[in-house]
Design a protein around this motif. Structure first.
Motif, PDB file in Angstrom:
ATOM      1  N   ARG A 249       0.838  -1.209   0.000  1.00 19.89           N
ATOM      2  CA  ARG A 249       0.000   0.000   0.000  1.00 19.89           C
ATOM      3  C   ARG A 249       0.866   1.250   0.000  1.00 19.89           C
ATOM      4  O   ARG A 249       0.536   2.237  -0.661  1.00 19.89           O
ATOM      5  N   ALA A 250       1.995   1.216   0.717  1.00 18.15           N
ATOM      6  CA  ALA A 250       2.906   2.354   0.695  1.00 18.15           C
ATOM      7  C   ALA A 250       3.442   2.588  -0.712  1.00 18.15           C
ATOM      8  O   ALA A 250       3.523   3.731  -1.178  1.00 18.15           O
ATOM      9  N   ALA A 251       3.804   1.506  -1.401  1.00 20.18           N
ATOM     10  CA  ALA A 251       4.315   1.634  -2.767  1.00 20.18           C
ATOM     11  C   ALA A 251       3.254   2.197  -3.697  1.00 20.18           C
ATOM     12  O   ALA A 251       3.539   3.091  -4.512  1.00 20.18           O
ATOM     13  N   LEU A 252       2.031   1.707  -3.594  1.00 23.90           N
ATOM     14  CA  LEU A 252       0.940   2.204  -4.435  1.00 23.90           C
ATOM     15  C   LEU A 252       0.678   3.682  -4.170  1.00 23.90           C
ATOM     16  O   LEU A 252       0.375   4.452  -5.091  1.00 23.90           O
ATOM     17  N   THR A 253       0.810   4.090  -2.920  1.00 21.93           N
ATOM     18  CA  THR A 253       0.606   5.503  -2.577  1.00 21.93           C
ATOM     19  C   THR A 253       1.719   6.359  -3.150  1.00 21.93           C
ATOM     20  O   THR A 253       1.463   7.425  -3.736  1.00 21.93           O
ATOM     21  N   LEU A 254       2.956   5.925  -2.995  1.00 26.41           N
ATOM     22  CA  LEU A 254       4.077   6.685  -3.548  1.00 26.41           C
ATOM     23  C   LEU A 254       3.970   6.798  -5.064  1.00 26.41           C
ATOM     24  O   LEU A 254       4.295   7.840  -5.644  1.00 26.41           O
ATOM     25  N   LYS A 255       3.498   5.746  -5.703  1.00 26.97           N
ATOM     26  CA  LYS A 255       3.312   5.805  -7.157  1.00 26.97           C
ATOM     27  C   LYS A 255       2.292   6.879  -7.529  1.00 26.97           C
ATOM     28  O   LYS A 255       2.472   7.608  -8.522  1.00 26.97           O
ATOM     29  N   HIS A 596       5.241   7.199   4.259  1.00 28.35           N
ATOM     30  CA  HIS A 596       5.194   5.917   3.554  1.00 28.35           C
ATOM     31  C   HIS A 596       6.585   5.413   3.192  1.00 28.35           C
ATOM     32  O   HIS A 596       6.847   4.209   3.245  1.00 28.35           O
ATOM     33  N   LEU A 597       7.500   6.312   2.836  1.00 29.27           N
ATOM     34  CA  LEU A 597       8.867   5.856   2.565  1.00 29.27           C
ATOM     35  C   LEU A 597       9.511   5.370   3.856  1.00 29.27           C
ATOM     36  O   LEU A 597      10.314   4.421   3.845  1.00 29.27           O
ATOM     37  N   GLY A 598       9.188   6.011   4.980  1.00 30.12           N
ATOM     38  CA  GLY A 598       9.703   5.558   6.263  1.00 30.12           C
ATOM     39  C   GLY A 598       9.237   4.157   6.597  1.00 30.12           C
ATOM     40  O   GLY A 598      10.010   3.333   7.102  1.00 30.12           O
ATOM     41  N   LEU A 599       7.978   3.882   6.312  1.00 31.05           N
ATOM     42  CA  LEU A 599       7.443   2.535   6.548  1.00 31.05           C
ATOM     43  C   LEU A 599       8.190   1.500   5.716  1.00 31.05           C
ATOM     44  O   LEU A 599       8.559   0.433   6.214  1.00 31.05           O
ATOM     45  N   VAL A 600       8.434   1.803   4.444  1.00 35.49           N
ATOM     46  CA  VAL A 600       9.117   0.855   3.558  1.00 35.49           C
ATOM     47  C   VAL A 600      10.521   0.562   4.079  1.00 35.49           C
ATOM     48  O   VAL A 600      10.929  -0.601   4.218  1.00 35.49           O
ATOM     49  N   HIS A 601      11.289   1.600   4.373  1.00 35.66           N
ATOM     50  CA  HIS A 601      12.655   1.396   4.834  1.00 35.66           C
ATOM     51  C   HIS A 601      12.692   0.605   6.145  1.00 35.66           C
ATOM     52  O   HIS A 601      13.524  -0.304   6.315  1.00 35.66           O
ATOM     53  N   ALA A 602      11.809   0.947   7.076  1.00 39.58           N
ATOM     54  CA  ALA A 602      11.802   0.246   8.358  1.00 39.58           C
ATOM     55  C   ALA A 602      11.368  -1.205   8.189  1.00 39.58           C
ATOM     56  O   ALA A 602      11.926  -2.102   8.833  1.00 39.58           O
ATOM     57  N   ALA A 603      10.379  -1.460   7.341  1.00 44.04           N
ATOM     58  CA  ALA A 603       9.917  -2.838   7.138  1.00 44.04           C
ATOM     59  C   ALA A 603      11.027  -3.706   6.568  1.00 44.04           C
ATOM     60  O   ALA A 603      11.212  -4.863   6.981  1.00 44.04           O
ATOM     61  N   VAL A 604      11.781  -3.177   5.609  1.00 44.63           N
ATOM     62  CA  VAL A 604      12.894  -3.934   5.031  1.00 44.63           C
ATOM     63  C   VAL A 604      13.972  -4.179   6.077  1.00 44.63           C
ATOM     64  O   VAL A 604      14.503  -5.293   6.217  1.00 44.63           O
ATOM     65  N   ARG A 605      14.303  -3.140   6.848  1.00 45.99           N
ATOM     66  CA  ARG A 605      15.350  -3.271   7.866  1.00 45.99           C
ATOM     67  C   ARG A 605      14.957  -4.315   8.913  1.00 45.99           C
ATOM     68  O   ARG A 605      15.761  -5.165   9.310  1.00 45.99           O
ATOM     69  N   LEU A 606      13.706  -4.278   9.370  1.00 51.46           N
ATOM     70  CA  LEU A 606      13.270  -5.213  10.398  1.00 51.46           C
ATOM     71  C   LEU A 606      13.163  -6.635   9.852  1.00 51.46           C
ATOM     72  O   LEU A 606      13.434  -7.609  10.569  1.00 51.46           O
ATOM     73  N   ASP A 607      12.764  -6.750   8.598  1.00 50.53           N
ATOM     74  CA  ASP A 607      12.716  -8.075   7.971  1.00 50.53           C
ATOM     75  C   ASP A 607      14.111  -8.711   7.974  1.00 50.53           C
ATOM     76  O   ASP A 607      14.277  -9.894   8.300  1.00 50.53           O
ATOM     77  N   LEU A 608      15.116  -7.928   7.623  1.00 49.20           N
ATOM     78  CA  LEU A 608      16.492  -8.434   7.631  1.00 49.20           C
ATOM     79  C   LEU A 608      16.920  -8.833   9.040  1.00 49.20           C
ATOM     80  O   LEU A 608      17.560  -9.870   9.246  1.00 49.20           O
TER      81      LEU A 608
END
Length: 635
Positions: A249-255, A596-608
């Motif tokens: 949803r964050a990606a769709l919003t940024l688009k 929304h960009l903050g959510l994306v970066h944090a989600a990737v970092r936490l996934d790792l």
């Protein structure tokens, strides 16, 4: 998503939407040139045409009496609604349940696709009775040019036509013999009843001399094409971690926030939504901040959307070519940002005045804009992208100029309307620019500037570690020689300047939480900034906190903070700039690219970090200064 659901679930969703406040009770639709906010009551309360930064056509969000709206929804007050996006798309469905029936409204703006430079600039609304019957009202009340001039709305064959003083035209086309009549409050309206199985198309078309029969707009084909485009686009998402739905949803919003004709990205599609109810911190965000856009593009590139990044890089290259410099912000076609002015005739959202258009911050000095751009380019290269020599030549000059600003004060990322200072974040971003440039230069055969860059890079590191550190506070500070906590200090490990478990970083992290924290949320900074009024907790800063905690090895805390911030999204997954920590109401311009960009970066970092902890993989290099996200993308 099928919204046809139980009354109990509908009531819970309706209450949840209300808790996010009036700003949060909206979904977003768009076509790559502009966006509309669709309320849970079926009202389009904000739309600028023909593009993001054009004067508003509907602005009830800023003034319900004067702004104008376009509503299709139930008559009376005995109804509830549920709103959601069709899965993997930016098509919005709003379900109304009344005492005698259920009706679904589907809203979209037809997307022509990135290969076509301009959209058709239409809004398509399909209203269908799913059960029983319901009386509905149509309100078509456009107010051109921020309602500064007269708008004449006349019934016409097949609908209505609105005309403004400066040649604006907006046609309303209605299916099924619904006839509109002038309204005492402005515009035209109609009431009609739908029974189970019946439907009506209601369409808007910009700059059309008259409404055509609905069939001429080919609405079903447009809806299918738009859904198909979004589903194909969202399927490219490369992130498959535990928060995939939120990231998508964050990606769709940024688009939606990227202006298709040029590749520019607006910070938000709105102006003057207040950072605190009744306050004066009300700004116009419908422009492209170089820093904010580069950070958003980095997030897009990180999860599989390299073409969007490349288009933005071309936009930057062309702006530098034409303007001879990299500006703080530009309009979405690369020209100067409009002069800031106040719309005194608008009451403001929830009485929050003044309402501003244009942005005076464009005249500030901000030395933190090159670093995020270089960081985005560096990631682009590390995820399989290719930077052209022409772009690199422009970047090389930008890095040279950034190196020249080491000893200069500036206004910084938060744009206080006070005197320039030596902001640590600006110094850090200059260090990032030099660091990434030194890593990129060998790809282009080396550079004669490398020795100068390396010297500046080393000097900046020393300056930040000495002048940016307070022995008394035992932490880094927001400004050189100051004693102020600032949420940007959380970025020291995020950008790889220092390890996340460095004692100085940990002391700083704890101080930021102690002095700026409000529960699991954060304010940006404390102290005087030359602007009156309060503000809420800044959502991007909370996502930075989640990343910093993960890098410090405090994963459980990081997950807790991330959950609170992802959970601050409204009923359709959209985040504003800020949130009221006490009530959960969304504040500030909406939806906000920063959040929304903050959510994306944090989600990737936490996934790792989770993979490192739970699966025993060596994620440490991915969490370090190297930023080799390509390894994550390859699994």
């Amino acid at each position: 998503m099928d919204l046809y659901t139980s009354a109990e679930r509908l009531a819970r969703a309706f209450d949840a939407a209300r808790r996010r406040g009036a700003i949060g009770q909206h979904a977003l639709i768009g076509d790559g040139t502009s966006c509309a906010l669709v309320g849970v009551d079926g009202s389009i309360d904000w739309l600028c045409l023909p593009r993001f930064d054009s004067p508003s056509v509907f602005a009830a969000l800023l003034d319900p009496a004067r702004g104008g709206r376009f509503r299709v929804g139930p008559v009376g007050e005995q109804w509830e609604s549920l709103q959601a996006y069709d899965d993997g798309t930016n098509v919005v469905q709003t379900l109304f349940r009344g005492e005698r029936g259920v009706v679904q409204l589907t809203d979209s703006m037809p997307w022509s696709g990135d290969d076509e430079q301009f959209s058709v600039r239409e809004v398509h609304r399909l209203v269908e009775a799913r059960e029983g019957e319901m009386e509905l009202e149509l309100v078509f009340d456009p107010r051109f040019d921020y309602a500064r001039g007269a708008t004449r709305v006349s019934p016409a064959e097949h609908g209505a036509l609105a005309e403004g003083e400066h040649g604006e035209r907006l046609a309303l086309a209605i299916e099924g013999g619904v006839r509109v009549e002038p309204r005492a409050d402005g515009g035209v309206g109609a009431r009609f009843r739908l029974r189970a199985g019946e439907r009506r198309w209601i369409l808007l078309s910009w700059r059309q001399n008259r409404p055509e029969p609905v069939a001429a707009y080919r609405p079903f084909e447009q809806l299918r094409r738009t859904r198909r485009f979004w589903r194909r686009w969202s399927s490219r998402l490369s992130y498959d971690g535990p928060w995939r739905h939120d990231v998508q949803r964050a990606a769709l919003t940024l688009k939606l926030l990227q202006y298709a004709p040029t590749g520019a990205m607006v910070a938000a599609p709105t102006t003057s939504l207040p950072e605190w109810p009744g306050g004066t911190r009300n700004w116009d965000y419908r422009f492209s901040w170089t820093r904010d856009s580069a950070m958003a593009i980095r997030a897009m590139n990180l999860i599989g959307y390299g073409p969007e990044a490349l288009r933005f890089f071309h936009f930057v290259r062309d702006c530098v070519d034409r303007r001879g410099a990299l500006d703080i912000m530009v309009s979405i076609d690369g020209n100067d940002v409009a002069r800031e002015e106040i719309l005194g005739h608008f009451a403001g959202h929830a009485g929050s005045a003044p309402v501003r258009i244009g942005n005076a911050a464009a005249l500030q000095r901000q030395h933190d804009i090159v670093g995020p751009l270089l960081d985005a380019v560096f990631l682009h290269e590390n995820t399989g992208g290719l930077t052209s020599l022409r772009l690199w030549r422009e970047i090389r000059h930008l890095v040279d100029r950034a190196a020249d600003t080491i000893d200069e004060p500036d206004h910084g990322i938060w744009e206080p309307r006070a005197r320039p200072r030596h902001h640590l974040h600006s110094k850090l971003m200059t260090w990032v620019a030099l660091d990434r440039a030194l890593r990129l230069a060998p790809l282009f055969g080396g550079d004669r500037e490398q020795e100068r860059w390396r010297a500046a890079h080393l000097r900046l590191r020393s300056d930040i570690e000495t002048r940016g550190w307070s022995e008394r506070a035992q932490s880094f500070t927001g400004t050189y020689g100051g004693d102020d906590a600032d949420a940007t200090l959380l970025l020291l490990p995020v950008y790889g300047f220092l390890p996340g478990d460095d004692p100085r970083v940990v002391h700083t992290l704890d101080r930021v939480r102690r002095e700026l924290g409000v529960g699991r949320f954060l304010r940006r900074y404390a102290g005087e900034d030359g602007i009156d009024g309060a503000e809420g907790a800044f959502l991007l800063c909370g996502f930075w906190l989640a990343e910093a905690l993960a890098l410090a090895g405090r994963l459980d805390e990081a997950l807790d903070v991330f959950a609170a911030h992802a959970g601050a999204a409204n009923h359709v997954g959209l985040l504003a700039e800020e949130v009221d920590p006490a009530t959960g109401a969304l504040l500030g311009n909406f939806p906000q690219a920063f959040s929304h960009l903050g959510l994306v970066h944090a989600a990737v970092r936490l996934d790792l970090a989770l993979r490192q902890r739970d699966e025993g993989i060596d994620a440490a290099p991915l969490l370090s200064a190297d930023h080799r996200w390509g390894a994550w993308r390859e699994g």
